[in-house]
Motif scaffolding. Structure first.
Motif, PDB file in Angstrom:
ATOM      1  N   LEU A  25       0.579  -1.205  -0.025  1.00 36.79           N
ATOM      2  CA  LEU A  25      -0.059   0.061   0.088  1.00 36.79           C
ATOM      3  C   LEU A  25       0.766   1.171  -0.021  1.00 36.79           C
ATOM      4  N   CYS A  26       0.485   2.436  -0.847  1.00 41.94           N
ATOM      5  CA  CYS A  26       1.326   3.553  -0.840  1.00 41.94           C
ATOM      6  C   CYS A  26       0.251   4.547  -1.097  1.00 41.94           C
ATOM      7  N   ASN A  27       0.613   5.830  -0.594  1.00 46.07           N
ATOM      8  CA  ASN A  27      -0.129   7.060  -1.005  1.00 46.07           C
ATOM      9  C   ASN A  27      -1.589   6.736  -0.253  1.00 46.07           C
ATOM     10  N   GLY A  28      -1.700   6.346   0.733  1.00 50.43           N
ATOM     11  CA  GLY A  28      -2.857   6.046   1.384  1.00 50.43           C
ATOM     12  C   GLY A  28      -3.862   4.731   0.911  1.00 50.43           C
ATOM     13  N   ALA A  29      -4.414   4.748  -0.052  1.00 51.24           N
ATOM     14  CA  ALA A  29      -5.103   3.490  -0.517  1.00 51.24           C
ATOM     15  C   ALA A  29      -4.532   2.934  -1.754  1.00 51.24           C
ATOM     16  N   HIS A  30      -3.645   3.175  -2.266  1.00 50.48           N
ATOM     17  CA  HIS A  30      -3.301   2.777  -3.690  1.00 50.48           C
ATOM     18  C   HIS A  30      -2.143   1.750  -3.457  1.00 50.48           C
ATOM     19  N   THR A  31      -2.106   0.826  -4.536  1.00 51.71           N
ATOM     20  CA  THR A  31      -1.264  -0.229  -4.462  1.00 51.71           C
ATOM     21  C   THR A  31      -0.111  -0.004  -5.310  1.00 51.71           C
ATOM     22  N   CYS A  32       1.027  -0.201  -4.797  1.00 54.51           N
ATOM     23  CA  CYS A  32       2.351  -0.075  -5.517  1.00 54.51           C
ATOM     24  C   CYS A  32       3.003  -1.268  -5.791  1.00 54.51           C
ATOM     25  N   MET A  33       4.041  -1.314  -6.572  1.00 61.42           N
ATOM     26  CA  MET A  33       4.829  -2.621  -6.658  1.00 61.42           C
ATOM     27  C   MET A  33       6.311  -2.244  -6.278  1.00 61.42           C
ATOM     28  N   ARG A  34       6.521  -2.768  -5.333  1.00 57.26           N
ATOM     29  CA  ARG A  34       7.778  -2.599  -4.374  1.00 57.26           C
ATOM     30  C   ARG A  34       8.756  -3.948  -5.118  1.00 57.26           C
ATOM     31  N   PHE A  35      10.076  -3.662  -5.490  1.00 59.37           N
ATOM     32  CA  PHE A  35      11.000  -4.379  -5.639  1.00 59.37           C
ATOM     33  C   PHE A  35      12.158  -4.462  -4.765  1.00 59.37           C
ATOM     34  N   ASN A  36      12.137  -5.464  -3.921  1.00 60.16           N
ATOM     35  CA  ASN A  36      13.169  -5.535  -2.852  1.00 60.16           C
ATOM     36  C   ASN A  36      14.305  -5.898  -3.573  1.00 60.16           C
ATOM     37  N   TYR A  37      15.606  -5.392  -3.128  1.00 61.35           N
ATOM     38  CA  TYR A  37      16.817  -5.959  -3.385  1.00 61.35           C
ATOM     39  C   TYR A  37      17.249  -6.716  -2.572  1.00 61.35           C
ATOM     40  N   ASN A  38      17.896  -7.945  -2.962  1.00 59.57           N
ATOM     41  CA  ASN A  38      18.315  -9.218  -2.470  1.00 59.57           C
ATOM     42  C   ASN A  38      19.593  -9.238  -1.997  1.00 59.57           C
ATOM     43  N   ASP A  39      20.464  -8.079  -2.044  1.00 63.20           N
ATOM     44  CA  ASP A  39      21.992  -8.196  -1.824  1.00 63.20           C
ATOM     45  C   ASP A  39      22.101  -8.013  -0.368  1.00 63.20           C
ATOM     46  N   SER A  40      22.914  -9.109   0.212  1.00 65.04           N
ATOM     47  CA  SER A  40      23.216  -8.830   1.851  1.00 65.04           C
ATOM     48  C   SER A  40      23.731  -7.696   2.234  1.00 65.04           C
ATOM     49  N   ASN A  41      24.438  -6.804   1.222  1.00 69.46           N
ATOM     50  CA  ASN A  41      25.246  -5.704   1.760  1.00 69.46           C
ATOM     51  C   ASN A  41      24.082  -4.464   1.562  1.00 69.46           C
ATOM     52  N   TYR A  42      22.978  -4.946   0.895  1.00 68.40           N
ATOM     53  CA  TYR A  42      22.190  -3.797   0.922  1.00 68.40           C
ATOM     54  C   TYR A  42      20.703  -4.212   1.604  1.00 68.40           C
ATOM     55  N   GLU A  43      20.444  -4.957   2.278  1.00 69.69           N
ATOM     56  CA  GLU A  43      19.463  -5.671   3.252  1.00 69.69           C
ATOM     57  C   GLU A  43      18.380  -4.461   3.248  1.00 69.69           C
ATOM     58  N   GLY A  44      17.214  -4.757   2.765  1.00 68.90           N
ATOM     59  CA  GLY A  44      15.890  -3.978   2.919  1.00 68.90           C
ATOM     60  C   GLY A  44      15.747  -2.810   1.907  1.00 68.90           C
ATOM     61  N   SER A  45      16.758  -2.757   1.178  1.00 68.26           N
ATOM     62  CA  SER A  45      16.816  -1.714   0.083  1.00 68.26           C
ATOM     63  C   SER A  45      15.633  -2.025  -1.052  1.00 68.26           C
ATOM     64  N   TYR A  46      15.258  -1.048  -1.651  1.00 74.22           N
ATOM     65  CA  TYR A  46      14.005  -1.386  -2.561  1.00 74.22           C
ATOM     66  C   TYR A  46      13.526  -0.140  -3.489  1.00 74.22           C
TER      67      TYR A  46
END
Length: 122
Positions: A25-46
């Motif tokens: 969910l983003c901007n209140g009620a809209h659906t967004c597509m998030r691409f999570n980066y799966n590199d261990s040096n950047y854990e949590g990046s998207y």
């Protein structure tokens, strides 16, 4: 330093093994597509896009900061507003200097030097 000189689109990340897609969910009620980066040096990046494919967020969580920096993490949030733009009529100008340093007249196209003197008399 982060340079954003590119146009990012969801399809750049959708078939990439380094990114895991997730609907959020983003901007209140809209659906967004998030691409999570799966590199261990950047854990949590998207990187995140709204329902129309526009970039909405870019978050970089650098586990190992650059030398001399306390943190290399950061977040960019993008918003969009409707606007109207009126552009003037285009004018073609030469970027190529001709003989004696004068700019070339491009009324005859990109290679005006191919036209002979008889053309000027018409």
């Amino acid at each position: 330093m982060l340079e954003l000189a590119f146009i990012y689109k969801p399809y750049h990340f959708s078939e990439n093994d380094y990114y895991v897609p997730e609907k959020v969910l983003c901007n209140g009620a809209h659906t967004c597509m998030r691409f999570n980066y799966n590199d261990s040096n950047y854990e949590g990046s998207y990187i995140e896009f709204d329902e129309t494919g526009r970039l909405t967020e870019l978050f970089i969580n650098a586990i190992k900061p650059a030398i001399g920096e306390e943190s290399s993490s950061g977040k960019f949030v993008y918003t969009y507003e409707n606007c109207s733009v009126k552009l003037p009529d285009a004018v073609e100008q030469s970027m190529i200097p001709g003989p004696l340093g004068k700019m070339l007249n491009l009324e005859r196209g990109l290679e005006p030097w191919k036209h002979n003197k008889k053309d000027k008399q018409k």
